[in-house]
Design an enzyme around this catalytic site. Structure first.
Site, short mmCIF file in Angstrom:
data_model
loop_
_atom_site.label_atom_id
_atom_site.label_comp_id
_atom_site.label_asym_id
_atom_site.label_seq_id
_atom_site.Cartn_x
_atom_site.Cartn_y
_atom_site.Cartn_z
N GLU A 32 0.76 -1.24 0.18
CA GLU A 32 0.07 -0.09 0.32
C GLU A 32 1.36 1.07 0.15
O GLU A 32 2.14 1.65 1.11
CB GLU A 32 -0.89 -0.20 1.17
CG GLU A 32 -1.84 1.88 1.39
CD GLU A 32 -2.35 2.05 -0.22
OE1 GLU A 32 -3.23 1.16 -0.46
OE2 GLU A 32 -2.51 2.87 0.04
N GLY A 180 -19.80 18.38 -13.75
CA GLY A 180 -20.32 16.68 -14.26
C GLY A 180 -21.33 16.10 -13.58
O GLY A 180 -21.91 16.11 -12.18
N GLY A 182 -22.92 13.26 -12.79
CA GLY A 182 -22.81 12.02 -12.85
C GLY A 182 -22.82 11.17 -11.31
O GLY A 182 -22.95 12.17 -10.18
N VAL A 183 -22.18 9.46 -11.09
CA VAL A 183 -22.87 9.73 -9.03
C VAL A 183 -21.46 10.58 -8.47
O VAL A 183 -22.66 11.04 -7.25
CB VAL A 183 -22.48 7.93 -9.39
CG1 VAL A 183 -22.05 8.04 -7.78
CG2 VAL A 183 -23.12 8.07 -10.02
N ILE A 184 -20.83 10.81 -8.15
CA ILE A 184 -19.95 11.52 -7.23
C ILE A 184 -19.94 12.58 -6.64
O ILE A 184 -20.82 12.60 -5.83
CB ILE A 184 -18.43 10.99 -7.87
CG1 ILE A 184 -17.39 10.08 -7.84
CG2 ILE A 184 -17.42 11.93 -6.73
CD1 ILE A 184 -16.78 9.59 -7.90
N GLY A 185 -20.82 13.80 -8.41
CA GLY A 185 -21.23 15.09 -7.79
C GLY A 185 -21.89 15.51 -7.73
O GLY A 185 -22.38 15.58 -6.95
N LEU A 186 -22.96 14.27 -7.95
CA LEU A 186 -24.17 14.27 -7.23
C LEU A 186 -24.48 13.66 -6.11
O LEU A 186 -25.70 14.44 -4.83
CB LEU A 186 -25.54 13.64 -8.10
CG LEU A 186 -25.44 13.89 -9.30
CD1 LEU A 186 -26.70 13.09 -10.13
CD2 LEU A 186 -26.02 15.65 -10.12
N HIS A 445 -45.60 -7.31 5.17
CA HIS A 445 -46.16 -5.95 5.03
C HIS A 445 -45.77 -5.04 6.15
O HIS A 445 -46.18 -5.78 6.81
CB HIS A 445 -47.41 -6.29 4.59
CG HIS A 445 -48.37 -5.24 4.63
ND1 HIS A 445 -48.41 -4.32 3.39
CD2 HIS A 445 -49.38 -4.49 5.16
CE1 HIS A 445 -49.42 -3.54 3.87
NE2 HIS A 445 -49.30 -2.85 4.41
#
Length: 467
Positions: A32, A180, A182-186, A445
């Site tokens: 790492e 953008g 997309g996912v990260i920005g939103l 339910h």
């Protein structure tokens, strides 16, 4: 050889691969670059963003919905520093968890920058300037990805930022522009919008979350607009730079053919990520990249060099933590002589906004492009007793099934807790269930999962019970 297997990179693909190799009896090393295990996902991605999403959603709920529940809150406010500190605590706890798993499985962890000396030898360059070299029978590349910065955007890490810096701001921005949709920005835009930031999204295409079923993007746009998001579609950013603590963004509205200027406190660049193989020394081992900078692999995730494999964001396919995990386990089991499999069509995609968004399998757009005949069934959360009780009525579940055989081909949903609900679609499709099969399964339910059963009923002769 010093090791049977060496994994370079300790993200969700790398550390999971290392655990599976160790479980299967391989003498395993993990390298790492940073001082903490877990990679982008754990340190500057999935986990810290979810911590902030949860904190900001609690605040948003208290501000806008508690009164309707009959709960009075006085003196409500935001301690943003504490919010960031809690996020750090979550990350630290998860770091320790991964460290524990490495010790438990007797995996040797080497901290430092790993690179190839040759196809069986790896060098680890440490922070103190020292180096360590060892040999390994097999090597797995799991070095992940980095954010893409587009031309004209002056990424200064202070005002023009990526997701990494957006998780460590000192203040809540008054105005935030996101390049953008997309996912990260939103997701990060949702965090700050809930805390009072004015958020504008500039997106190159004509819709949000490109790649997912188009109906999900439309519904998400409708909901986020209610929360104050502003959107600029079909718009290309040509420059973004900081001047006196203000970011000036210049863009071109491609539909109207006119230029656009926006000012903000911060500009979050989230246009995608690129495979990270910089300075890895792949040329020393003879490993080939494709024309998009990804490590070339065959169906067994094996590179052109027999003993070297690659997984996760550095190879083709969706850049998702759970896809990388599946690939890590795949390679370990393959080298152990087992016969694992991955169905890439059943890797779910999730957006952790609120409501959440999730999808798996074919989208309608893909099936239309293939000319395949299909049928659909949808069910709105407005008709779900559980959703009404919790005041989470935005969204729906859509099921796509083969017109002739009724086999479920795709499941797409936006609504409360759909990040968890999507697993029902994955299980159904893994076992090639029909919409009729799922519609005959008892769903407790009242639960959000009843919406899946109702959507399956709708897909089979339009017989949803509560629509």
């Amino acid at each position: 050889m010093n090791y049977d297997v060496t994994v370079i990179g300790s993200g969700p693909g790398g550390y999971v691969a290392a655990i599976r190799f160790a479980q299967l009896g391989f003498k395993t090393a993990l390298i790492e670059k940073y001082n903490a295990l877990g990679g982008t996902c754990l340190n500057v991605g999935c986990i810290p963003s979810k911590a902030l999403l949860d904190s900001s959603e609690h605040y948003h709920q208290a501000l806008h919905k508690f009164e309707k529940h009959g709960i009075k809150v006085e003196g409500l406010g935001i301690d943003f520093g504490r919010m960031i500190e809690r996020k750090r605590e979550v990350v630290k706890q998860m770091n320790k968890g991964v460290e524990f798993l490495m010790k438990k499985n007797k995996i040797d962890v080497h901290y430092g920058f790993g690179s190839f000396v040759d196809k069986n030898t790896v060098k680890v360059s440490k922070e103190d300037g020292s180096e360590e070299t060892f040999t390994s029978e097999n090597i797995v590349i799991a070095t992940g990805s980095k954010p893409i910065i587009i031309p004209g955007v002056e990424y200064d890490k202070k005002r023009v930022i990526t997701s990494t810096e957006a998780l460590e701001l000192d203040e809540i921005p008054k105005k935030l522009v996101i390049i953008g949709g997309g996912v990260i920005g939103l997701e990060l835009g949702s965090v700050y919008a809930r805390l009072g930031t004015e958020v504008s999204v500039v997106e190159f295409t004509d819709s949000l979350i490109p790649g997912m079923d188009k109906s999900l993007g439309k519904e998400l746009q409708r909901v986020l607009k209610k929360e104050g998001f502003k959107f600029n579609f079909n718009t290309k950013v040509t420059s973004a730079k900081t001047e006196d603590d203000v970011v000036k963004i210049t863009a071109e509205d491609m539909k109207k053919g006119k230029s656009l200027e926006i000012e903000a406190d911060y500009c979050l660049v989230s246009v995608g990520r690129r495979p990270y193989t910089d300075k890895l020394g792949l040329e020393n081992a003879g490993v080939k990249l494709d024309d998009r900078g990804r490590v070339e692999v065959n169906a067994n995730l094996q590179t052109n060099v027999e003993n070297i494999y690659a997984i996760g964001d550095v190879v083709k396919g969706a850049m998702l933590a759970h896809k990388a995990e599946e690939e890590g386990m795949f390679v370990a089991e393959l080298l152990a002589g087992q016969k694992p499999h991955i169905n890439y069509k059943l890797i779910p995609g999730v957006v952790y906004t609120w409501p959440e968004v999730a999808g798996v399998g074919y989208t309608e757009e893909e099936l239309k492009a293939e000319g395949r005949k299909y049928k659909t069934g949808s069910f709105s959360f407005r008709a779900s007793g559980r959703a009404v009780a919790s005041m989470d009525v935005d969204g729906f579940v859509k099921v796509i099934a083969d017109e002739a055989t009724d086999e479920i081909l795709g499941m797409h949903m936006i609504g409360p807790r759909v990040a968890d609900l999507i697993s029902e679609g994955v299980v159904a499709m893994e076992y090639r269930a029909s919409a009729e099969d799922v519609s005959r399964m008892s769903h407790a339910h009242p639960t959000f999962t009843e919406a899946i059963k109702e959507a399956c009923l709708a897909a089979t002769e339009d017989r949803a019970l509560h629509a």
